[in-house]
Design an enzyme around this catalytic site. Structure first.
Site, PDB file in Angstrom:
ATOM      1  N   THR A 190      -0.326   8.003   0.415  1.00  0.00           N
ATOM      2  CA  THR A 190      -0.554   6.590   0.112  1.00  0.00           C
ATOM      3  C   THR A 190      -1.009   5.871   1.378  1.00  0.00           C
ATOM      4  OG1 THR A 190       1.750   5.991   0.591  1.00  0.00           O
ATOM      5  CG2 THR A 190       1.198   6.519  -1.704  1.00  0.00           C
ATOM      6  N   GLU A 191      -1.514   4.674   1.196  1.00  0.00           N
ATOM      7  CA  GLU A 191      -1.854   3.877   2.371  1.00  0.00           C
ATOM      8  C   GLU A 191      -0.578   3.529   3.116  1.00  0.00           C
ATOM      9  OE1 GLU A 191      -3.256  -0.212   1.832  1.00  0.00           O
ATOM     10  OE2 GLU A 191      -2.698  -0.053  -0.268  1.00  0.00           O
ATOM     11  N   ASP A 233       6.838   1.568  -3.852  1.00  0.00           N
ATOM     12  CA  ASP A 233       7.979   2.234  -4.495  1.00  0.00           C
ATOM     13  C   ASP A 233       8.089   1.898  -5.974  1.00  0.00           C
ATOM     14  OD1 ASP A 233       8.561   3.527  -2.201  1.00  0.00           O
ATOM     15  OD2 ASP A 233      10.401   2.444  -1.753  1.00  0.00           O
ATOM     16  N   CYS A 243       1.383   0.794   5.674  1.00  0.00           N
ATOM     17  CA  CYS A 243       1.379  -0.573   6.205  1.00  0.00           C
ATOM     18  C   CYS A 243       1.963  -0.512   7.614  1.00  0.00           C
ATOM     19  CB  CYS A 243       2.183  -1.504   5.301  1.00  0.00           C
ATOM     20  SG  CYS A 243       1.353  -1.827   3.724  1.00  0.00           S
TER      21      CYS A 243
END
Length: 291
Positions: free
Chosen positions: A106-107, A173, A109
């Protein structure tokens, strides 16, 4: 030059410990976060030249819990179909039969969860809180108006992630999310107790549970306290929530507009709560002038 050593390339000298089946993603040992279900590692997308998050679940830990495995697969399927600036993006997923792990990229952050970010930065203006809140609502509105409707069911500040250099926040999530479709109702008791709406315990609820959780997120953003931290157990939290007793941290808020906004979000019955779309047009945000 004869006899000269060939200096290894930067890529070859990097300390990565795992590569995905396509060779595109490499995983580093650095742990970004972990929970009861998965561990999240720092990783790199060689094709795009960007850092990503490598989410890994050891399936052997859930060999007696097929429901949890189904939820994980559901999260992956959900993320694959999403495209929104305020929902974490999924890039790839696969099952490794040798290590018996479920992996998905996933990306990432840059600044971690909103909870940790807020702990590190104590001096935050109301304008910043409003900007974060509005972005979370944008993400919720996307989920709630999605076809079919999606209820997150576990929204809290540890499941919202921040790019600190831009102030952008994203909801992540989605392992407990429910696809509810036209009925807009679900029946499982799931979530984080401090952020769970009263009707969640009665096992009949709609996407308005996310609005309640959002209100508790705003409360935590402002006070830097997890709601109901005065309670010593989940049972005590349950008793207070179901009897309509508000968290003590709400008493610390002196800003009447902010307090009124939170009360709208956590109102009971659920029908008294505005939708995410309605909240986006709430007077609370009128002083934000974003392009």
């Amino acid at each position: 030059m004869p006899g000269a050593k060939v200096h290894p390339s930067y890529a070859e000298s990097e300390t990565f410990i795992e590569v995905d089946p396509t060779g595109r993603y490499v995983r580093y040992p650095e742990l970004l976060g972990s929970g009861s279900v998965k561990r999240v590692y720092r990783a790199f997308d060689k094709e795009e030249g960007i850092e990503v998050a490598w989410n890994q679940v050891r399936l052997k830990n859930f060999k007696d819990d097929p429901v949890m495995v189904d939820r994980l697969h559901s999260e992956i399927m959900l993320l694959r179909g999403f495209s929104n600036d305020h929902i974490i993006s999924l890039f790839a997923s696969w099952k490794d039969d040798v290590s018996d792990t479920l992996n998905f990229i996933t990306e990432v952050c840059s600044s971690g969860s909103l909870r940790e970010y807020r702990k590190r930065h104590k001096n935050v203006s109301m304008k910043a809180v409003k900007k974060w809140s509005k972005q979370i609502l944008e993400g919720l509105n996307y989920l709630h108006t999605h076809d079919p409707c999606i209820i997150h069911r576990d929204l809290n500040c540890s499941n919202v992630f921040v790019n600190g250099n831009t102030g952008q926040v994203k909801i992540g999530d989605l392992g407990l999310a429910a696809v509810v479709g036209r009925s807009h109702s679900a029946h499982s008791v799931l979530g984080t107790p401090e952020f769970m709406a009263p009707e969640l315990y009665s096992e009949k609820y709609t996407e308005k549970v996310d609005i309640y959780s959002f209100g508790m997120c705003v409360l935590e953003m402002v006070t830097r306290e997890i709601p109901y931290s005065e309670c010593e157990s989940v049972v005590k939290i349950y008793k207070k929530v179901t009897s309509g007793v508000r968290p003590q941290s709400l008493n610390k808020i002196n800003n009447s507009d902010l307090k009124s906004f939170i009360h709208k979000c956590i109102a009971h019955p659920p029908s008294a709560r505005p939708s995410a779309a309605q909240l986006l047009h709430d007077p609370f945000f009128h002083d934000l002038h974003e392009s």
